[in-house]
Scaffold this active site. Structure first.
Site, PDB file in Angstrom:
ATOM      1  N   GLY A   1       0.825  -1.208   0.000  1.00 16.70           N
ATOM      2  CA  GLY A   1       0.000   0.000   0.000  1.00 16.70           C
ATOM      3  C   GLY A   1       0.858   1.254   0.000  1.00 16.70           C
ATOM      4  N   ALA A   2       0.268   2.387   0.465  1.00 15.71           N
ATOM      5  CA  ALA A   2       0.924   3.704   0.388  1.00 15.71           C
ATOM      6  C   ALA A   2       1.421   3.897  -1.045  1.00 15.71           C
ATOM      7  CB  ALA A   2       2.048   3.835   1.417  1.00 15.71           C
ATOM      8  N   LEU A   3       0.517   3.728  -1.973  1.00 18.66           N
ATOM      9  CA  LEU A   3       0.889   3.637  -3.390  1.00 18.66           C
ATOM     10  C   LEU A   3       1.364   4.974  -3.935  1.00 18.66           C
ATOM     11  CD1 LEU A   3      -2.083   1.383  -4.623  1.00 18.66           C
ATOM     12  CD2 LEU A   3       0.172   0.691  -3.760  1.00 18.66           C
TER      13      LEU A   3
ATOM     14  N   GLY B   1       5.386   4.863  -8.747  1.00 15.36           N
ATOM     15  CA  GLY B   1       6.143   3.642  -9.054  1.00 15.36           C
ATOM     16  C   GLY B   1       5.214   2.428  -9.096  1.00 15.36           C
ATOM     17  N   HIS B   2       4.300   2.355  -8.113  1.00 19.99           N
ATOM     18  CA  HIS B   2       3.325   1.253  -8.115  1.00 19.99           C
ATOM     19  C   HIS B   2       2.407   1.359  -9.325  1.00 19.99           C
ATOM     20  CE1 HIS B   2       4.097   1.600  -3.611  1.00 19.99           C
ATOM     21  NE2 HIS B   2       4.389   0.340  -3.854  1.00 19.99           N
TER      22      HIS B   2
ATOM     23  N   GLN C   1       8.474  -9.062   7.657  1.00 21.41           N
ATOM     24  CA  GLN C   1       9.688  -8.531   7.028  1.00 21.41           C
ATOM     25  C   GLN C   1      10.225  -7.306   7.762  1.00 21.41           C
ATOM     26  OE1 GLN C   1       7.381  -7.873   3.255  1.00 21.41           O
ATOM     27  NE2 GLN C   1       8.685  -6.083   3.044  1.00 21.41           N
TER      28      GLN C   1
ATOM     29  N   ASP D   1      13.961  -2.090  -5.408  1.00 21.44           N
ATOM     30  CA  ASP D   1      14.347  -3.132  -4.445  1.00 21.44           C
ATOM     31  C   ASP D   1      15.024  -4.243  -5.240  1.00 21.44           C
ATOM     32  OD1 ASP D   1      12.965  -2.270  -1.774  1.00 21.44           O
ATOM     33  OD2 ASP D   1      11.537  -1.885  -3.371  1.00 21.44           O
TER      34      ASP D   1
ATOM     35  N   SER E   1       9.435   6.069  -3.204  1.00 17.26           N
ATOM     36  CA  SER E   1       9.334   5.071  -2.143  1.00 17.26           C
ATOM     37  C   SER E   1       8.256   5.523  -1.174  1.00 17.26           C
ATOM     38  CB  SER E   1      10.670   4.974  -1.403  1.00 17.26           C
ATOM     39  OG  SER E   1      10.484   4.340  -0.155  1.00 17.26           O
TER      40      SER E   1
ATOM     41  N   ARG F   1       8.393   5.272   1.815  1.00 17.92           N
ATOM     42  CA  ARG F   1       9.059   5.806   3.016  1.00 17.92           C
ATOM     43  C   ARG F   1       9.571   7.231   2.813  1.00 17.92           C
ATOM     44  NH1 ARG F   1      10.802   0.052   3.848  1.00 17.92           N
ATOM     45  NH2 ARG F   1       9.983  -0.583   5.874  1.00 17.92           N
TER      46      ARG F   1
END
Ligand code: PAF
Length: 283
Positions: free
Chosen positions: A35-37, A40-41, A65, A155, A190, A192
């Site tokens: 989520g938190a799209l 990039g997604h 993870q 990633d 990202s 983050r």
């Protein structure tokens, strides 16, 4: 107007939706996310739509993870905005299990990863990470039975680990990597990045700029050790605490001595304040 996505939160609901897809012809694509799209997604979803008749996106913030010291509790969760974005992209299915569905009481199995998962990059700093990723992605593949699955190259080690796992376990899924989507100043997108203060956000693109400049030096024939040491110095001088800045073989992730050992990928991970950023470029 395409139909709004089916939202499945339980395994029976997921199976009903997938049975409907399998009854018709055409490939199914899965885009696994937490989520938190961001854009990039969306790029992964668009690529999936070009390659498959049906597109499923999983949204699951996977506790296994994250180390206890990491940001599982504060990881950005933006469900409403995510659903709106996926609906606008014409996604067919959103798989949104809860933790009890993915890891019911008594859950006792993990996928043990070797090869690219023990390359001495992310695994050196996040030893819990790849077993958590491989286990959840393995489950997502078995639950959703996609023909293809799409992952971002940002990633990079994760992409190699997941592709290896799908091959080794004969999961029948073709893992496809897609180029990193960047902000205008080069910072890799990202979920983050929202953690960065305005000052850190200004500094953050140094990572990409330095990798690009180092790749250029290497292509121009500079000594590998000298170019990497110069890059590391620039990153540190900008205020990052460097975890690693390494040149590796792009397929095996093995260390390389020279650009002739290629294809080469430069990979970086560094802390900016309390935010950990990773990125990579091809040489
Ligand atoms: O890259 C991510 O968002 C996650 O690691 C993934 C692949 C969805 C597994 O939880």
């Amino acid at each position: 107007m395409s139909r709004p996505p089916i939202i499945a939160r339980t395994l029976p609901a997921l199976r009903r939706a997938l049975d409907g897809f399998h009854a018709k012809s055409g490939a199914i694509a899965l885009v696994p996310t937490m989520g938190a799209l961001h854009d990039g997604h969306v790029a992964l979803v668009r690529l999936a739509k070009r390659r498959a008749a049906r597109v499923a996106v999983s949204i699951f913030v996977n506790p296994s993870q994250f180390a206890p010291t990491e940001d599982f509790g504060s990881y950005p969760r933006t469900w409403k905005a995510d659903v709106a974005r996926l609906a606008a992209e014409g996604v067919d299915l959103i798989w949104n299990p809860d933790v009890k569905t993915m890891y019911p009481a008594g859950f006792a199995t993990r996928i043990l990863t070797e090869g690219p998962a023990t390359a001495g990059l992310e695994d050196r700093f996040r030893p819990h990470f790849f077993a958590g990723v491989a286990t959840v992605v393995g489950k997502l593949f078995m639950q959703c039975r996609p023909d293809i699955a799409l992952f971002g190259e940002k990633d990079f080690q994760q992409l190699r680990v997941v592709a290896q796992m799908a091959r080794d376990l004969d999961l029948g899924v073709r893992v496809i990597g897609a180029p990193t989507v960047r902000e205008r100043d080069g910072l890799a997108m990202s979920s983050r990045n929202v953690y960065l203060s305005p000052e850190q956000r200004r500094v953050a693109p140094v990572l990409y700029r330095t990798m690009k400049a180092t790749a250029q030096r290497l292509r121009g024939g500079d000594d590998l050790d000298a170019a990497m040491a110069g890059g590391a110095e620039l990153i540190t001088a900008a205020g990052f605490a460097l975890d690693y800045f390494e040149a590796r073989h792009a397929q095996t992730l093995a260390p390389v001595q020279s650009i002739k050992d290629g294809p080469i990928r430069l990979l970086v991970a560094a802390m900016l304040g309390s935010t950990r950023l990773i990125d990579n470029v091809a040489v």
